[in-house]
Each structure stands twice: as C-alpha cells, then as structure tokens.
Design a protein around this motif. Structure first.
Motif, PDB file in Angstrom:
ATOM      1  N   SER A   1       1.526 -10.506  37.296  1.00 32.19           N
ATOM      2  CA  SER A   1       1.228  -9.203  37.404  1.00 32.19           C
ATOM      3  C   SER A   1       0.483  -8.569  37.375  1.00 32.19           C
ATOM      4  CB  SER A   1       2.975  -8.366  36.833  1.00 32.19           C
ATOM      5  OG  SER A   1       2.617  -7.861  35.387  1.00 32.19           O
ATOM      6  N   VAL A   2      -0.248  -8.574  36.501  1.00 32.62           N
ATOM      7  CA  VAL A   2      -2.069  -7.523  36.521  1.00 32.62           C
ATOM      8  C   VAL A   2      -2.991  -8.367  37.246  1.00 32.62           C
ATOM      9  CG1 VAL A   2      -4.103  -7.124  35.590  1.00 32.62           C
ATOM     10  CG2 VAL A   2      -1.449  -7.305  33.852  1.00 32.62           C
ATOM     11  N   VAL A   3      -2.629  -9.455  37.938  1.00 31.91           N
ATOM     12  CA  VAL A   3      -3.862 -10.787  38.774  1.00 31.91           C
ATOM     13  C   VAL A   3      -3.343  -9.883  39.835  1.00 31.91           C
ATOM     14  CG1 VAL A   3      -4.090 -13.069  39.828  1.00 31.91           C
ATOM     15  CG2 VAL A   3      -3.564 -12.860  37.276  1.00 31.91           C
ATOM     16  N   ARG A   4      -2.121 -10.221  40.602  1.00 29.00           N
ATOM     17  CA  ARG A   4      -1.050 -10.124  41.548  1.00 29.00           C
ATOM     18  C   ARG A   4      -1.561  -8.509  42.257  1.00 29.00           C
ATOM     19  NH1 ARG A   4       3.125 -12.379  40.276  1.00 29.00           N
ATOM     20  NH2 ARG A   4       3.935 -10.495  39.429  1.00 29.00           N
ATOM     21  N   ALA A   5      -1.902  -7.697  41.336  1.00 29.71           N
ATOM     22  CA  ALA A   5      -1.393  -5.756  41.662  1.00 29.71           C
ATOM     23  C   ALA A   5      -3.201  -6.126  41.917  1.00 29.71           C
ATOM     24  CB  ALA A   5      -1.363  -5.235  40.291  1.00 29.71           C
ATOM     25  N   SER A   6      -4.360  -6.704  41.232  1.00 34.06           N
ATOM     26  CA  SER A   6      -5.666  -7.121  41.867  1.00 34.06           C
ATOM     27  C   SER A   6      -6.288  -7.263  42.942  1.00 34.06           C
ATOM     28  CB  SER A   6      -6.241  -7.456  40.532  1.00 34.06           C
ATOM     29  OG  SER A   6      -6.167  -8.770  40.513  1.00 34.06           O
ATOM     30  N   VAL A   7      -5.268  -8.217  43.207  1.00 33.12           N
ATOM     31  CA  VAL A   7      -5.933  -8.713  44.705  1.00 33.12           C
ATOM     32  C   VAL A   7      -5.900  -7.893  45.696  1.00 33.12           C
ATOM     33  CG1 VAL A   7      -4.701 -10.007  46.718  1.00 33.12           C
ATOM     34  CG2 VAL A   7      -4.415 -10.585  43.881  1.00 33.12           C
ATOM     35  N   PRO A   8      -5.533  -6.620  46.005  1.00 34.66           N
ATOM     36  CA  PRO A   8      -6.100  -5.974  46.867  1.00 34.66           C
ATOM     37  C   PRO A   8      -7.618  -5.500  47.018  1.00 34.66           C
ATOM     38  CG  PRO A   8      -3.446  -5.341  47.054  1.00 34.66           C
ATOM     39  CD  PRO A   8      -4.210  -6.035  45.510  1.00 34.66           C
ATOM     40  N   PHE A   9      -7.666  -5.620  45.983  1.00 33.17           N
ATOM     41  CA  PHE A   9      -8.647  -4.725  45.456  1.00 33.17           C
ATOM     42  C   PHE A   9      -9.949  -5.681  45.285  1.00 33.17           C
ATOM     43  CE2 PHE A   9      -5.654  -1.767  43.805  1.00 33.17           C
ATOM     44  CZ  PHE A   9      -5.888  -0.605  44.403  1.00 33.17           C
ATOM     45  N   PHE A  10      -9.997  -7.291  45.299  1.00 35.35           N
ATOM     46  CA  PHE A  10     -10.488  -8.208  45.086  1.00 35.35           C
ATOM     47  C   PHE A  10     -10.941  -7.994  46.792  1.00 35.35           C
ATOM     48  CE2 PHE A  10     -10.881 -11.967  46.782  1.00 35.35           C
ATOM     49  CZ  PHE A  10     -12.484 -12.541  45.479  1.00 35.35           C
ATOM     50  N   PHE A  11     -10.136  -7.920  47.728  1.00 32.97           N
ATOM     51  CA  PHE A  11     -10.949  -7.913  48.957  1.00 32.97           C
ATOM     52  C   PHE A  11     -11.168  -6.758  49.662  1.00 32.97           C
ATOM     53  CE2 PHE A  11      -7.239 -10.947  49.372  1.00 32.97           C
ATOM     54  CZ  PHE A  11      -8.122 -12.056  49.660  1.00 32.97           C
ATOM     55  N   ILE A  12     -11.228  -5.156  48.877  1.00 34.25           N
ATOM     56  CA  ILE A  12     -11.790  -4.146  48.686  1.00 34.25           C
ATOM     57  C   ILE A  12     -13.248  -4.749  48.498  1.00 34.25           C
ATOM     58  CG2 ILE A  12     -12.062  -2.585  48.619  1.00 34.25           C
ATOM     59  CD1 ILE A  12      -9.267  -1.374  47.931  1.00 34.25           C
ATOM     60  N   MET A  13     -13.436  -5.711  47.906  1.00 36.17           N
ATOM     61  CA  MET A  13     -14.669  -5.820  46.725  1.00 36.17           C
ATOM     62  C   MET A  13     -15.747  -6.555  48.207  1.00 36.17           C
ATOM     63  SD  MET A  13     -14.426  -6.155  43.432  1.00 36.17           S
ATOM     64  CE  MET A  13     -13.882  -5.181  42.037  1.00 36.17           C
ATOM     65  N   CYS A  14     -14.188  -7.530  48.507  1.00 36.41           N
ATOM     66  CA  CYS A  14     -15.235  -8.514  50.140  1.00 36.41           C
ATOM     67  C   CYS A  14     -16.001  -7.419  51.530  1.00 36.41           C
ATOM     68  CB  CYS A  14     -13.954  -9.221  50.247  1.00 36.41           C
ATOM     69  SG  CYS A  14     -13.811 -10.366  49.309  1.00 36.41           S
ATOM     70  N   ALA A  15     -15.103  -6.682  51.781  1.00 32.16           N
ATOM     71  CA  ALA A  15     -15.335  -5.688  52.664  1.00 32.16           C
ATOM     72  C   ALA A  15     -16.364  -5.341  52.367  1.00 32.16           C
ATOM     73  CB  ALA A  15     -14.165  -5.369  52.591  1.00 32.16           C
ATOM     74  N   ALA A  16     -16.197  -4.628  50.839  1.00 30.50           N
ATOM     75  CA  ALA A  16     -17.991  -4.004  50.593  1.00 30.50           C
ATOM     76  C   ALA A  16     -19.239  -4.430  50.827  1.00 30.50           C
ATOM     77  CB  ALA A  16     -17.244  -2.811  49.279  1.00 30.50           C
ATOM     78  N   THR A  17     -19.030  -5.689  50.299  1.00 30.29           N
ATOM     79  CA  THR A  17     -19.853  -6.694  50.972  1.00 30.29           C
ATOM     80  C   THR A  17     -20.830  -6.945  51.806  1.00 30.29           C
ATOM     81  OG1 THR A  17     -19.189  -8.173  48.514  1.00 30.29           O
ATOM     82  CG2 THR A  17     -21.201  -9.019  49.527  1.00 30.29           C
ATOM     83  N   VAL A  18     -19.534  -7.109  52.853  1.00 30.78           N
ATOM     84  CA  VAL A  18     -19.531  -7.354  54.213  1.00 30.78           C
ATOM     85  C   VAL A  18     -20.499  -6.330  54.955  1.00 30.78           C
ATOM     86  CG1 VAL A  18     -18.933  -6.954  56.146  1.00 30.78           C
ATOM     87  CG2 VAL A  18     -18.170  -8.702  54.557  1.00 30.78           C
ATOM     88  N   ILE A  19     -20.188  -5.184  54.059  1.00 31.67           N
ATOM     89  CA  ILE A  19     -20.401  -3.678  54.695  1.00 31.67           C
ATOM     90  C   ILE A  19     -21.606  -3.395  54.179  1.00 31.67           C
ATOM     91  CG2 ILE A  19     -21.062  -1.156  54.221  1.00 31.67           C
ATOM     92  CD1 ILE A  19     -17.536  -1.486  54.218  1.00 31.67           C
ATOM     93  N   LEU A  20     -22.608  -3.457  52.924  1.00 35.38           N
ATOM     94  CA  LEU A  20     -23.879  -4.017  52.444  1.00 35.38           C
ATOM     95  C   LEU A  20     -24.716  -5.119  53.349  1.00 35.38           C
ATOM     96  CD1 LEU A  20     -23.119  -3.749  48.797  1.00 35.38           C
ATOM     97  CD2 LEU A  20     -25.075  -2.053  50.286  1.00 35.38           C
ATOM     98  N   LEU A  21     -24.460  -6.040  53.891  1.00 34.97           N
ATOM     99  CA  LEU A  21     -25.089  -7.455  54.523  1.00 34.97           C
ATOM    100  C   LEU A  21     -25.297  -6.668  55.888  1.00 34.97           C
ATOM    101  CD1 LEU A  21     -26.150 -10.236  54.975  1.00 34.97           C
ATOM    102  CD2 LEU A  21     -23.425 -10.953  55.802  1.00 34.97           C
ATOM    103  N   TYR A  22     -24.431  -5.481  56.309  1.00 32.55           N
ATOM    104  CA  TYR A  22     -24.328  -5.444  57.694  1.00 32.55           C
ATOM    105  C   TYR A  22     -25.505  -3.323  57.546  1.00 32.55           C
ATOM    106  CZ  TYR A  22     -22.240  -8.969  59.880  1.00 32.55           C
ATOM    107  OH  TYR A  22     -22.112 -10.387  60.315  1.00 32.55           O
ATOM    108  N   TRP A  23     -25.294  -3.193  56.350  1.00 33.38           N
ATOM    109  CA  TRP A  23     -25.693  -1.816  56.601  1.00 33.38           C
ATOM    110  C   TRP A  23     -26.544  -1.441  55.499  1.00 33.38           C
ATOM    111  CZ3 TRP A  23     -21.428  -2.019  58.837  1.00 33.38           C
ATOM    112  CH2 TRP A  23     -21.501  -1.522  59.936  1.00 33.38           C
ATOM    113  N   PRO A  24     -27.609  -3.009  54.666  1.00 32.54           N
ATOM    114  CA  PRO A  24     -28.515  -2.628  53.701  1.00 32.54           C
ATOM    115  C   PRO A  24     -28.757  -1.386  53.216  1.00 32.54           C
ATOM    116  CG  PRO A  24     -29.673  -3.514  55.174  1.00 32.54           C
ATOM    117  CD  PRO A  24     -29.048  -3.579  55.408  1.00 32.54           C
TER     118      PRO A  24
END
Length: 437
Positions: free
Chosen positions: A401-424
């Motif tokens: 249940s803890v793993v399932r709860a963390s999934v959306p926040f994992f993808f938020i980190m992915c989005a943050a990484t993409v933002i940093l790649l395009y706006w270093p």
C-alpha cells in the motif's frame, strides 16, 4: 585485453560481492583488489601501496568534516521536541488550503531537510509527527503515505544535503555551489507535490476532510512562533554558506553549536538525549566515510582498468543525443536504486557517469542535482526503497500500500527531471549569480 570483457568482469564482481551480503564498503574494496590482481596482474604488494596512498588521501579531506556535524544536528532535533514544532506551527497556515494538513508533510519535510541533510531522518521525523495526526483526523492514508514518501526525499536535495557533500568531494566540485543549485529545484519539487495534493483533493474532496473553522491571526502568529527556532537554524547554517562567511564544514560546526544552544534554552538538554544523538551520528557517519574511502580506491582501480573510458566509448558508439544520454543515465540510476542506498549509488557510479556527462557538455553542478533527484526516486522505488520501509515501519501498513501511494510522486519527480533538462537555469541560476560562472 578486450574492453568489453573488462567492463563485464568488473560488473560481475560487483554483483557477486554485493550478492554475498557483505557490507558495501568491503565489497567495493574486494572488487578493486580482485580487479587489479586478476585482470591487470598487479602484485598484492603494489595493490597495498596504492590502497594506502588512496585511503590516506581520501580520509583526510577537510570537506568530509561537514558530514558528521550535519548528521549530528539532525539527530539532536530528532531526539527532542524541536521537530514536533513543525506540525503545530504549520497547521494553522495550511488548514484552509485544499488538501489541508496533508501539506504539513511537504512543507515540514522541506523545512526539516534544510537542517538535517538526510532523507531518512526527514522522513522518519516528519512521519512520526504527522501520520498519526492525519489518520486520526480522517485524511486519506494513501495520500498521506505518498506525500511523505515524496517530500521526505527532499532531504537529499535541499541543502545542506549529505549526498551533495559526498558528490562534491568525489567530483571535486564546490559544495557551496551544489548547495545553491539544490535550492530552487527543491522548492519546485515541493510546490509540485503540494499542487498535486491540492488538485487531488479538489477532484476528490473525500481525500481530505473540510475544516470550516476560521483561522485567527493569533493562531498564525503562534504558529510562526513555533517555527522560529527551525527557521533561525536554517538561516544561520545556509546564510553563512551563501554569504561566503563560512565554508560548509565551518557552517556545520556553527549549526551544531546553535542546535545545542536551542536545546539548552528549551530545557531539553540531558545526557540521555546527547548519548542517543551521538551514537546514531557516529554509526551513520562511519558508514558514509567508509563508503567514501572505499569508493576512492575503486575509482583509482577503474582508472587503471580504463573502465570509464571504455564505457564512454561504448555509449559514444550509440551516437546518443544529450536527451538520450540523460534517459540512459536515468534508467541506469533507477536500476541501481532498486538495490542500493543513495550514498552507495553515488560513490559506485560517479567514476563512470561524471566523465560521460561532462564530455557531453553537461555542467557537473547540474549533473549533481540531476543525480540527486534520481537517487530521490530510488528512495521510493522497491525493492530497496528506504523511505518506503520507514513509512511502513511508522504506520504498520503493508509495504504494497505504501508503494502504491508513492507512484504519483514518483512521476512528479520524473516531470521535474524533464523540466530541469529543458530549463537547466532552475538549478544553475543561483550558484552562477552567487559565485560567478
């Protein structure tokens, strides 16, 4: 000798020794010794001479003194009620915001991270304060777990980050610049987490109970008063670094003294608190330092074996674009994060990944921020997601249940990484303006 054979042999040795369950630093030393002796046919006497030189040099770095001091600061706050002031201080400020008290996980983690420098300490401390209160007041357990899992990892990104100190020492990059580079990405991630919580609770109001009670100005003032000691510590520690008055190590020493003074003023100083904080700090600091020293020897062994050059040549043949290289690195770090902790990942991978990224034109300070976010993602990735286990231990919920709860926040980190790649410049603007390019 075939370069591909050398790379595969080294990787096989790493997997073999880690698979045996030995301590990571022992595994790194054994990989280095076996590689030099059996692949390059170095004598054990020559290996011993190299090891003595490297270990002495690696263990006497002045920058390393900041690590036990920042760890000690976090442990002292963990063993007193200073940390519990977070929830009491933040509650009146976020109670009427969509998502309500769930935001205390995010803001509390960001504030505590700015003092402790540790993801595990941030998650454990904030979780022990907030999870029981949120559950008692009827908030969604899934959203409470997920927000804490994601926000707890901010301890790695928001300065003073211990992982950034490790990176700075190994990569020979200014730790002050790294600290400055982590500020805006850390704030951005925290805002993204809170934004997701607010939207989720607006779409599904049952996730957070409504509280129609108006918040008085007096409650807000009292809340600020509860937060003042933590804010003061943050200003002292980071202000000294960013103004150039003190180095990170000197600032850490002043931070320890300030924390001790605060404990005395709040009448919480006793031998039991100090003993527990010191013992925990010694264990953690010895673990980190032993990894750094063994990683320095591994890095030297990899240089003798030409592993970084061979891996770089292999990836060069793939003719990857900068974005493709970042994607490969992201997958690489996520795979490592499935089995290793953040500091182990840093010390094992940096001799290979840093030269690749620098040769591709990436700023080593930006890469430090990128790598830390990847390690943050590893903190909430099974099977070895340390934040997941901490939350499971506090809440007694199932790990699934803890793993399932963390999934959306994992993808938020992915989005943050993409933002940093395009706006270093999100990461580089502050260090470049504070210290020059």
């Amino acid at each position: 000798m075939d370069p591909l054979f050398v790379v595969i042999s080294v990787l096989a040795l790493v997997l073999f020794f880690l698979g045996l369950g030995v301590y990571v630093f022992i595994g790194l030393l054994l990989v280095s010794i076996f590689s030099l002796h059996f692949i390059l046919d170095f004598s054990f006497f020559r290996i011993g001479t190299i090891m003595a030189t490297i270990l002495n040099r690696a263990s006497t770095s002045w920058e390393l003194s900041a690590i036990p001091l920042f760890v000690w600061m976090g442990e002292m706050m963990f063993h007193t009620d200073i940390s519990s002031r977070l929830f009491n201080g933040l509650s009146p400020m976020v109670r009427r915001v969509p998502g309500g008290l769930l935001h205390t996980n995010v803001i509390g983690s960001a504030l505590f991270a700015s003092i402790s420098g540790s993801s595990a300490a941030t998650t454990a401390t904030v979780g022990q304060i907030t999870l029981a209160e949120l559950d008692k007041r009827g908030y969604s357990r899934q959203l409470a777990f997920g927000s804490l899992a994601g926000a707890g990892s901010l301890g790695l990104l928001i300065p003073p980050s211990i992982v950034m100190i490790v990176y700075g020492v190994l990569a020979e990059v200014s730790i002050s610049r790294l600290f400055a580079a982590g500020v805006f990405p850390g704030i951005m991630l925290a805002l993204m987490y809170s934004g997701y919580i607010a939207v989720a609770c607006l779409v599904k109001p049952q996730l957070a109970p409504s509280d129609p009670t108006p918040v008085s100005l007096l409650e807000v003032i009292r809340g600020i008063g509860q937060l003042l000691p933590l804010i003061a510590l943050m200003v002292v520690v980071l202000g000294l670094i960013y103004t150039g008055v003190a180095t990170p190590s000197e600032s850490a020493a002043i931070g320890v003294a300030s924390t001790l003074l605060l404990i005395v003023l709040t009448r919480q100083f006793n031998l039991g608190v100090m003993r527990n904080a010191l013992l925990s700090s010694i264990v953690t600091s010895c673990m980190i330092t032993s990894l750094l020293i063994s990683a320095a020897f591994l890095s030297t062994a990899m240089s003798y074996l030409h592993v970084p050059q061979n891996v770089a040549a292999l990836i060069t043949t793939l003719d990857l674009s900068p974005g493709g290289l970042v994607l490969v690195m992201a997958v690489f770090y996520l795979l490592l994060g499935m089995f290793l902790d953040g500091i182990s990942i840093t010390v094992m991978s940096l001799p290979i990944t840093l030269p690749l990224m620098v040769s591709a034109g990436f700023d080593p300070v930006w890469f430090g921020v990128f790598m830390v976010i990847m390690i943050e993602m590893a903190q909430i990735t099974p099977p070895v997601g340390f934040n997941l286990f901490i939350i499971q231990g506090i809440s007694k919920a199932s790990i699934a249940s803890v793993v399932r709860a963390s999934v959306p926040f994992f993808f938020i980190m992915c989005a943050a990484t993409v933002i940093l790649l395009y706006w270093p410049d999100i990461a580089l603007w502050l260090p470049n303006n504070l210290y020059g390019k």
